[in-house]
Design a protein around this motif. Structure first.
Motif, PDB file in Angstrom:
ATOM      1  N   ARG A 153       0.861  -1.175   0.000  1.00 33.79           N
ATOM      2  CA  ARG A 153       0.000   0.000   0.000  1.00 33.79           C
ATOM      3  C   ARG A 153       0.898   1.225   0.000  1.00 33.79           C
ATOM      4  N   PRO A 154       0.855   2.092  -1.028  1.00 37.39           N
ATOM      5  CA  PRO A 154      -0.119   2.104  -2.111  1.00 37.39           C
ATOM      6  C   PRO A 154       0.021   0.890  -3.029  1.00 37.39           C
ATOM      7  N   PRO A 155      -1.098   0.577  -3.741  1.00 32.97           N
ATOM      8  CA  PRO A 155      -1.090  -0.572  -4.648  1.00 32.97           C
ATOM      9  C   PRO A 155      -0.308  -0.267  -5.918  1.00 32.97           C
ATOM     10  N   GLY A 156      -0.381  -1.200  -6.921  1.00 35.40           N
ATOM     11  CA  GLY A 156       0.501  -0.995  -8.056  1.00 35.40           C
ATOM     12  C   GLY A 156       0.021  -1.412  -9.429  1.00 35.40           C
ATOM     13  N   HIS A 157      -1.075  -2.199  -9.556  1.00 32.29           N
ATOM     14  CA  HIS A 157      -1.320  -2.863 -10.837  1.00 32.29           C
ATOM     15  C   HIS A 157      -1.801  -1.941 -11.954  1.00 32.29           C
ATOM     16  N   HIS A 158      -2.141  -0.675 -11.649  1.00 36.42           N
ATOM     17  CA  HIS A 158      -2.477   0.276 -12.710  1.00 36.42           C
ATOM     18  C   HIS A 158      -1.250   1.041 -13.214  1.00 36.42           C
ATOM     19  N   ALA A 159      -0.102   0.866 -12.573  1.00 35.84           N
ATOM     20  CA  ALA A 159       1.105   1.599 -12.964  1.00 35.84           C
ATOM     21  C   ALA A 159       1.793   0.921 -14.138  1.00 35.84           C
ATOM     22  N   TYR A 160       2.082   1.713 -15.155  1.00 37.13           N
ATOM     23  CA  TYR A 160       2.852   1.262 -16.314  1.00 37.13           C
ATOM     24  C   TYR A 160       4.345   1.485 -16.036  1.00 37.13           C
ATOM     25  N   ALA A 161       5.168   1.161 -17.007  1.00 37.33           N
ATOM     26  CA  ALA A 161       6.607   1.343 -16.839  1.00 37.33           C
ATOM     27  C   ALA A 161       6.970   2.801 -16.584  1.00 37.33           C
ATOM     28  N   ASP A 162       6.185   3.739 -17.149  1.00 32.59           N
ATOM     29  CA  ASP A 162       6.512   5.150 -16.977  1.00 32.59           C
ATOM     30  C   ASP A 162       5.295   6.010 -16.654  1.00 32.59           C
ATOM     31  N   MET A 163       4.231   5.401 -16.126  1.00 31.89           N
ATOM     32  CA  MET A 163       3.032   6.169 -15.784  1.00 31.89           C
ATOM     33  C   MET A 163       2.383   5.642 -14.521  1.00 31.89           C
ATOM     34  N   ALA A 164       1.959   6.583 -13.672  1.00 29.00           N
ATOM     35  CA  ALA A 164       1.117   6.274 -12.527  1.00 29.00           C
ATOM     36  C   ALA A 164      -0.349   6.389 -12.939  1.00 29.00           C
ATOM     37  N   GLY A 165      -1.219   5.768 -12.160  1.00 24.08           N
ATOM     38  CA  GLY A 165      -2.654   5.876 -12.414  1.00 24.08           C
ATOM     39  C   GLY A 165      -3.433   5.075 -11.394  1.00 24.08           C
ATOM     40  N   GLY A 166      -4.667   5.485 -11.135  1.00 23.39           N
ATOM     41  CA  GLY A 166      -5.555   4.696 -10.296  1.00 23.39           C
ATOM     42  C   GLY A 166      -4.981   4.331  -8.937  1.00 23.39           C
ATOM     43  N   PHE A 167      -4.413   5.296  -8.233  1.00 23.44           N
ATOM     44  CA  PHE A 167      -3.808   5.116  -6.903  1.00 23.44           C
ATOM     45  C   PHE A 167      -2.473   4.367  -6.949  1.00 23.44           C
ATOM     46  N   CYS A 168      -1.946   4.034  -8.121  1.00 20.38           N
ATOM     47  CA  CYS A 168      -0.772   3.157  -8.259  1.00 20.38           C
ATOM     48  C   CYS A 168       0.420   3.915  -8.840  1.00 20.38           C
ATOM     49  N   TYR A 169       1.614   3.602  -8.347  1.00 16.16           N
ATOM     50  CA  TYR A 169       2.829   4.319  -8.726  1.00 16.16           C
ATOM     51  C   TYR A 169       3.933   3.371  -9.209  1.00 16.16           C
ATOM     52  N   LEU A 170       4.318   2.417  -8.391  1.00 13.94           N
ATOM     53  CA  LEU A 170       5.235   1.357  -8.802  1.00 13.94           C
ATOM     54  C   LEU A 170       4.430   0.067  -8.909  1.00 13.94           C
ATOM     55  N   ASN A 171       4.664  -0.691  -9.976  1.00 14.22           N
ATOM     56  CA  ASN A 171       3.870  -1.891 -10.201  1.00 14.22           C
ATOM     57  C   ASN A 171       4.476  -3.058  -9.413  1.00 14.22           C
TER      58      ASN A 171
END
Length: 339
Positions: A153-171
């Motif tokens: 936490r924070p979660p990660g599965h919406h994070a791309y290699a170079d983009m954050a999104g949907g509460f996620c930063y590192l995948n």
């Protein structure tokens, strides 16, 4: 089951995010983690503080410019006249091939796909500690332990290699899968979050060594909207190594389990030697996002199916938001997995 979690993960505490054109209280709050940890403590799970993982484990998944932005962007942002306490983008490139700007305002738009991933002064230490929990769990499993759980936490599965999104930063799930690839030739990521794991899919979409499977709410009218459809099957070397199993909004246990069975057949056919479970508890019928209607017993049954794969397994926490049953759902899942 061995659990990894750091109190540092609580330092990321954005008070609001922009949704439907209005500022709203952010549901991805520290209390999510404290509720889950309290339930783990009560159930007798050992919770261990992760050591700082190697930077290379994160750099194997994430772009160097993006990592620099996450770590140092907030200080630069606060130097701007009239800047808010949180980094929230107000401009996005229309094409991903766009030039890379020097301005932190432009970089925010380049690296943040939506307004649901605000960055505060204390966000980076928490984001990094969350990834460290996933690294520690993956390294333990890689060393021979059957299964470990990372309370990320924070979660990660919406994070791309170079983009954050949907509460996620590192995948975190992708980082764990890449670590397992250091020992196993074929790894599967099985995402059972309410929302499609679009970042994980994007990271591995052109790779044939990591299978990505996601059971989630139909995205036509639900976040992340643009990804998660059944016709997304991978590209290049990854063609056929991505399986999306979207469910109609309001689907319950039986529909979820039927879709999961399809996904698990794919995992077996793929020849996965180890798995990462991207564990969302937000498919729960009482979750604030109210997309699906999985029960506490349903989580137990989902986990039992995953446990019966009898593969080295890293369980990585993704979604699941504050409701009275949140901790019970996690304990039910872990009990089912170990049954």
């Amino acid at each position: 089951m061995q659990v990894f979690f750091s109190e540092t993960q609580l330092r990321h505490a954005p008070h609001e995010f922009l949704v439907r054109g209005r500022w709203q209280p952010c549901p991805e709050k520290p209390e999510r983690a404290t509720a889950l940890k309290a339930a783990l403590d009560a159930a007798g799970h050992e919770v261990r503080e992760p050591v700082r993982g190697p930077d290379a484990a994160i750099a194997a998944i994430h772009d160097a410019r993006y990592l620099a932005f996450l770590e140092k962007g907030h200080a630069r942002w606060r130097e701007l006249p009239g800047a808010s306490d949180l980094i929230v983008p107000n401009i996005h490139p229309t094409r991903r091939a766009a030039a890379y700007p020097e301005s932190v305002v432009g970089q925010a738009g380049y690296h943040m796909m939506d307004t649901a991933c605000p960055i505060g002064a204390e966000s980076w230490p928490a984001i990094r500690a969350s990834a460290d929990a996933a690294i520690a769990a993956a390294e333990l499993v890689k060393a021979g332990t059957r299964a470990a759980y990372a309370l990320c936490r924070p979660p990660g599965h919406h994070a791309y290699a170079d983009m954050a999104g949907g509460f996620c930063y590192l995948n975190n799930s992708a980082i764990a899968a890449q670590i397992l690839r250091g020992k196993y030739d074929r790894v599967a990521v099985i995402d059972v979050d309410l929302h499609h794991g679009n970042g994980t899919q994007g990271i591995f979409y052109a790779r044939g060594d990591v299978l990505t499977v996601s059971v989630h709410a139909e995205p036509a009218n639900f976040y992340p909207f643009f990804w998660g459809y059944a016709d997304e099957t991978g590209e290049g070397a990854g063609k056929g190594a991505n399986l999306n199993l979207p469910l109609p909004l309001g689907s319950g246990d039986d529909d979820f389990l039927a879709a999961l069975d399809v996904g698990l057949r794919k995992v077996r056919d793929f020849g996965a030697e180890a798995i990462v479970v991207a564990l969302g508890l937000d498919a729960f019928q009482g979750d604030p996002f109210a997309g699906l209607k999985v029960t506490e017993g349903g989580f137990n049954r989902i986990a039992a199916r995953l446990g019966k794969l009898d593969l080295p397994s890293v369980l990585v926490q993704e979604g699941g938001y504050l409701c009275p049953e949140l901790g019970r759902n996690l304990v039910a899942f872990l009990e089912g997995f170990n049954a």
